[in-house]
Design a protein around this motif. Structure first.
Motif, PDB file in Angstrom:
ATOM      1  N   GLY A  99      -4.396   1.130 -11.745  1.00  0.00           N
ATOM      2  CA  GLY A  99      -3.526   1.207 -13.024  1.00  0.00           C
ATOM      3  C   GLY A  99      -2.249   1.492 -12.570  1.00  0.00           C
ATOM      4  O   GLY A  99      -1.401   0.705 -11.905  1.00  0.00           O
ATOM      5  N   VAL A 100      -1.519   2.506 -12.985  1.00  0.00           N
ATOM      6  CA  VAL A 100      -0.078   2.644 -12.761  1.00  0.00           C
ATOM      7  C   VAL A 100       0.309   2.775 -11.397  1.00  0.00           C
ATOM      8  O   VAL A 100       1.403   2.668 -11.009  1.00  0.00           O
ATOM      9  N   MET A 101      -0.516   3.255 -10.866  1.00  0.00           N
ATOM     10  CA  MET A 101      -0.204   3.675  -9.326  1.00  0.00           C
ATOM     11  C   MET A 101      -0.322   2.393  -8.291  1.00  0.00           C
ATOM     12  O   MET A 101      -0.186   2.393  -7.352  1.00  0.00           O
ATOM     13  N   ALA A 102      -0.676   1.190  -9.139  1.00  0.00           N
ATOM     14  CA  ALA A 102      -1.024  -0.018  -8.160  1.00  0.00           C
ATOM     15  C   ALA A 102       0.418  -0.516  -7.545  1.00  0.00           C
ATOM     16  O   ALA A 102       0.423  -0.866  -6.491  1.00  0.00           O
ATOM     17  N   ILE A 103       1.697  -0.282  -8.273  1.00  0.00           N
ATOM     18  CA  ILE A 103       2.911  -0.885  -7.768  1.00  0.00           C
ATOM     19  C   ILE A 103       3.329   0.100  -6.584  1.00  0.00           C
ATOM     20  O   ILE A 103       3.588  -0.312  -5.499  1.00  0.00           O
ATOM     21  N   PRO A 104       3.194   1.564  -6.632  1.00  0.00           N
ATOM     22  CA  PRO A 104       3.750   2.455  -5.661  1.00  0.00           C
ATOM     23  C   PRO A 104       2.684   2.169  -4.600  1.00  0.00           C
ATOM     24  O   PRO A 104       3.263   2.362  -3.091  1.00  0.00           O
ATOM     25  N   ILE A 105       1.409   2.310  -4.829  1.00  0.00           N
ATOM     26  CA  ILE A 105       0.581   1.981  -3.767  1.00  0.00           C
ATOM     27  C   ILE A 105       0.698   0.702  -2.771  1.00  0.00           C
ATOM     28  O   ILE A 105       0.816   0.601  -1.616  1.00  0.00           O
ATOM     29  N   THR A 106       1.121  -0.390  -3.604  1.00  0.00           N
ATOM     30  CA  THR A 106       1.271  -1.779  -2.794  1.00  0.00           C
ATOM     31  C   THR A 106       2.551  -1.572  -2.150  1.00  0.00           C
ATOM     32  O   THR A 106       2.463  -2.005  -0.887  1.00  0.00           O
ATOM     33  N   LEU A 107       3.724  -0.952  -2.651  1.00  0.00           N
ATOM     34  CA  LEU A 107       4.802  -0.762  -1.901  1.00  0.00           C
ATOM     35  C   LEU A 107       4.499  -0.008  -0.754  1.00  0.00           C
ATOM     36  O   LEU A 107       4.940  -0.181   0.709  1.00  0.00           O
ATOM     37  N   LEU A 108       3.942   1.137  -0.797  1.00  0.00           N
ATOM     38  CA  LEU A 108       3.621   1.978   0.290  1.00  0.00           C
ATOM     39  C   LEU A 108       2.994   1.382   1.383  1.00  0.00           C
ATOM     40  O   LEU A 108       3.096   1.477   2.651  1.00  0.00           O
ATOM     41  N   TRP A 109       1.872   0.580   1.158  1.00  0.00           N
ATOM     42  CA  TRP A 109       0.976  -0.211   1.986  1.00  0.00           C
ATOM     43  C   TRP A 109       1.982  -1.257   2.773  1.00  0.00           C
ATOM     44  O   TRP A 109       1.798  -1.242   3.886  1.00  0.00           O
ATOM     45  N   ILE A 110       2.627  -2.163   2.021  1.00  0.00           N
ATOM     46  CA  ILE A 110       3.399  -3.169   2.470  1.00  0.00           C
ATOM     47  C   ILE A 110       4.629  -2.478   3.541  1.00  0.00           C
ATOM     48  O   ILE A 110       4.493  -2.864   4.718  1.00  0.00           O
ATOM     49  N   VAL A 111       5.100  -1.423   3.271  1.00  0.00           N
ATOM     50  CA  VAL A 111       6.213  -0.870   4.096  1.00  0.00           C
ATOM     51  C   VAL A 111       5.590  -0.121   5.291  1.00  0.00           C
ATOM     52  O   VAL A 111       5.921  -0.225   6.377  1.00  0.00           O
ATOM     53  N   GLY A 112       4.456   0.631   4.988  1.00  0.00           N
ATOM     54  CA  GLY A 112       3.607   1.310   6.067  1.00  0.00           C
ATOM     55  C   GLY A 112       3.149   0.311   7.114  1.00  0.00           C
ATOM     56  O   GLY A 112       3.108   0.413   8.306  1.00  0.00           O
ATOM     57  N   MET A 113       2.571  -0.817   6.720  1.00  0.00           N
ATOM     58  CA  MET A 113       1.921  -1.897   7.541  1.00  0.00           C
ATOM     59  C   MET A 113       3.180  -2.583   8.408  1.00  0.00           C
ATOM     60  O   MET A 113       3.005  -2.692   9.575  1.00  0.00           O
ATOM     61  N   THR A 114       4.134  -2.643   7.627  1.00  0.00           N
ATOM     62  CA  THR A 114       5.433  -3.297   8.595  1.00  0.00           C
ATOM     63  C   THR A 114       5.943  -2.227   9.588  1.00  0.00           C
ATOM     64  O   THR A 114       6.279  -2.790  10.694  1.00  0.00           O
TER      65      THR A 114
END
Length: 176
Positions: A121-136
Motif C-alpha cells: 500500500g502506502v508503504m511501497a515507496i518508502p520501503i522501495t527507497l529504503l531497499w535501494i539505498v540499503g542495497m547500494t
C-alpha cells in the motif's frame, strides 16, 4: 658480510619462488571462476522462458539508467577524490527517488510461493527507497576488497536463481 649477503640472496630467492607459485595459483583460481561463471550463464540461458519476463520493465529503462548513472558517477567521484558519506547517501537517495519516480516500486511481496501476497500500500515507496539505498550502501561497504562486491552479487543472484528454479517461480527476478 659475505654470509649475511648469502642469506639475503637465499631468502630473496625463496620469496620470489613463493610469489611465482602464489601468482600461478591465483591465475588458476581466476580461470576456474571464469569457467564456473560461463557454465552458470550457459545453463541459466537454457532455462530462460521469455514469457516470465513480460513485462520486464513496463515503464521503460530511463529511470533505471538515470539512477544507475547517478550511483556510478558518485562512486567514480568517490574513487577519484573522495566523497563524504553524507553526500554519498544524498546521491544514493536521489538515485532511488529517480527510479521510484519512473514507477518502479515494491508493491506486493509474496511471503512464499504457496501463500497469499502482502500488499504494501502506502508503504511501497518508502520501503522501495529504503531497499535501494540499503542495497547500494551494502555493496559500497564491501567494495573496498577487490572482487568481493561482484562475488557477493553473483552468489546472491545464483542463489536466488537456484531457489526460483527449484520452486519453478521466477517472480522474484522480475522488476515490476
Amino acid at each position: 658480510n659475505v654470509p649475511a649477503f648469502a642469506i639475503v640472496v637465499v631468502i630473496t630467492w625463496l620469496l620470489l619462488l613463493g610469489v611465482k607459485e602464489s601468482s600461478r595459483a591465483n591465475n588458476i583460481m581466476v580461470v576456474i571462476k571464469l569457467l564456473v561463471l560461463a557454465l552458470f550463464v550457459i545453463v541459466g540461458a537454457m532455462h530462460i522462458d521469455p514469457a516470465n519476463y513480460v513485462p520486464f520493465a513496463p515503464n521503460g529503462w530511463r529511470g533505471i539508467h538515470q539512477g544507475a548513472a547517478i550511483v556510478f558517477f558518485t562512486g567514480l567521484a568517490d574513487d577519484l577524490r573522495g566523497v563524504s558519506p553524507s553526500r554519498k547517501l544524498i546521491a544514493q537517495t536521489v538515485a532511488a527517488l529517480e527510479v521510484v519516480m519512473f514507477g518502479f516500486r515494491i508493491d506486493v511481496r509474496a511471503l512464499s510461493p504457496e501463500s497469499a501476497t502482502l500488499s504494501l500500500g502506502v508503504m511501497a515507496i518508502p520501503i522501495t527507497l529504503l531497499w535501494i539505498v540499503g542495497m547500494t550502501n551494502a555493496f559500497n561497504l564491501i567494495d573496498g576488497v577487490d572482487g568481493l562486491a561482484g562475488t557477493v552479487a553473483l552468489i546472491a543472484l545464483a542463489t536466488s536463481f537456484g531457489v526460483d528454479l527449484y520452486l519453478q517461480d521466477f517472480r522474484s527476478l522480475v522488476i515490476t
